[in-house]
Design an enzyme around this catalytic site. Structure first.
Site, PDB file in Angstrom:
ATOM      1  N   GLU A  64      46.080  54.266  38.320  1.00  0.00           N
ATOM      2  CA  GLU A  64      45.293  54.105  39.547  1.00  0.00           C
ATOM      3  C   GLU A  64      45.917  53.051  40.456  1.00  0.00           C
ATOM      4  OE1 GLU A  64      41.345  52.554  38.856  1.00  0.00           O
ATOM      5  OE2 GLU A  64      40.644  53.194  40.826  1.00  0.00           O
ATOM      6  N   GLU A  77      32.509  55.376  41.844  1.00  0.00           N
ATOM      7  CA  GLU A  77      32.654  54.066  41.206  1.00  0.00           C
ATOM      8  C   GLU A  77      32.235  53.061  42.276  1.00  0.00           C
ATOM      9  OE1 GLU A  77      36.102  51.910  38.639  1.00  0.00           O
ATOM     10  OE2 GLU A  77      36.497  52.212  40.767  1.00  0.00           O
TER      11      GLU A  77
HETATM   12  C1  LER Z   1      39.183  48.380  40.009  1.00  0.00           C
HETATM   13  O1  LER Z   1      38.981  47.907  41.274  1.00  0.00           O
HETATM   14  C2  LER Z   1      39.030  49.850  39.902  1.00  0.00           C
HETATM   15  O2  LER Z   1      38.974  50.566  40.879  1.00  0.00           O
HETATM   16  C3  LER Z   1      38.978  50.387  38.554  1.00  0.00           C
HETATM   17  O3  LER Z   1      38.825  51.772  38.573  1.00  0.00           O
HETATM   18  C4  LER Z   1      40.249  49.941  37.829  1.00  0.00           C
HETATM   19  O4  LER Z   1      40.246  49.907  36.489  1.00  0.00           O
HETATM   20 MN    MN Z   2      38.627  52.742  40.799  1.00  0.00          MN
END
Ligand code: LER
Ligand code: MN
Length: 272
Positions: free
Chosen positions: A153, A247
């Site tokens: 990511e 998220e």
């Molecule tokens: C951290 O900012 C994030 O986006 C997570 O998905 C990373 O592990």
């Molecule tokens: Mn993330």
């Protein structure tokens, strides 16, 4: 496109994830709202009862799309790029366990914050960068024997000091021999780092295996000023079949944030 909501199974300092002491009602709520899957942020898989977890999820018919691993960095300092042998060995061991858990859940494993920061100093940056690539190769090989896949990511510059853009991440993946490593694009980080977010998604092509959505302020999509329509159009154009996983910082509260996310997904025609 499938939809998911990210949940932490352990109490965490990481803001952008939902946590509730009792996980079962939270998972049930996510399922009832209409999400087709869930993403689990897991600091340490050895603290979980795997049988109970898989039983609960199977019973609800709620697949796990991905395992987040960043808490192991944020809360314990484990890092795949650390030149300190003990730290990177512990990071590797921890991720091996995530890979094992991911096998039983049939989910991706995320390499986000767990990559850590590259140190400065004569030749150190290069050595740590090489070390990170070797460690990801090792983990990719191990995941492959279990039929597993990893996603790297790109994260914004205020969180880690390397791999900020989709392009840089694709380049890194291309330099590894592994076929089971792809990209996770997170709209929150992309809004900070990418020149053209839609073009960057397109650039990832068939290597785009997972997407995190959050608005410009990291709240539920629709609660900030990001333009999601062109991004979702590009995902449709690419025939992206993976998950769009929220998220987000769960404000004003978890229930409302999850409800707002689902309403937004429905408005955007990615959920029924
Ligand atoms: C951290 O900012 C994030 O986006 C997570 O998905 C990373 O592990
Ligand atoms: Mn993330």
């Amino acid at each position: 496109m499938r939809t998911s909501f990210a949940v932490s199974l352990q109490k965490t300092g990481f803001q952008a994830v939902a946590f509730q002491k009792s996980v079962q009602p939270l998972l049930r709520y996510i399922k009832e709202l209409g999400f087709t899957g869930v993403e689990l942020a897991v600091r340490d898989p050895s603290l979980l009862d795997w049988k109970e977890l898989t039983g609960t999820l199977d019973g609800m018919g709620l697949p796990v799309c991905a395992l987040g691993t960043g808490q192991a960095f944020l809360e314990e300092g484990l890092s795949l790029s650390a030149l300190d042998g003990d730290i990177s060995r512990r990071a590797l061991d921890r991720l091996r366990m995530h890979i094992e858990l991911a096998e039983s859940l049939q989910s991706l494993v995320i390499i986000g914050l767990i990559r850590g920061n590259l140190p400065s100093g004569e030749g150190m940056w290069e050595r740590a960068w090489e070390h990170f690539r070797e460690n990801v190769s090792l983990l990719a090989d191990e995941a492959l024997t279990r039929g597993g896949r990893l996603v790297i990511e790109p994260l914004n510059r205020y969180e880690v000091n390397f791999l900020h853009t989709v392009e840089e991440t694709l380049e890194c993946i291309g330099s590894l021999a592994a076929q089971n490593v792809g990209v996770l694009a997170d709209t929150y980080h992309m809004n900070i780092e990418e020149v053209d977010m839609a073009a960057s998604l397109l650039m990832a092509e068939k290597k785009l295996w997972h997407v995190h959505v959050a608005d410009s302020n990291r709240l539920a999509p629709g609660m900030g000023h990001l333009a999601f329509t062109p991004l979702l159009n590009v995902l449709r154009e690419m025939e992206y079949t993976g998950y769009v996983s929220a998220e987000i910082i769960p404000r004003p509260d978890l229930e409302e944030a999850a409800r707002n996310t689902m309403s937004f997904f429905r408005e955007m025609n990615i959920a029924v």
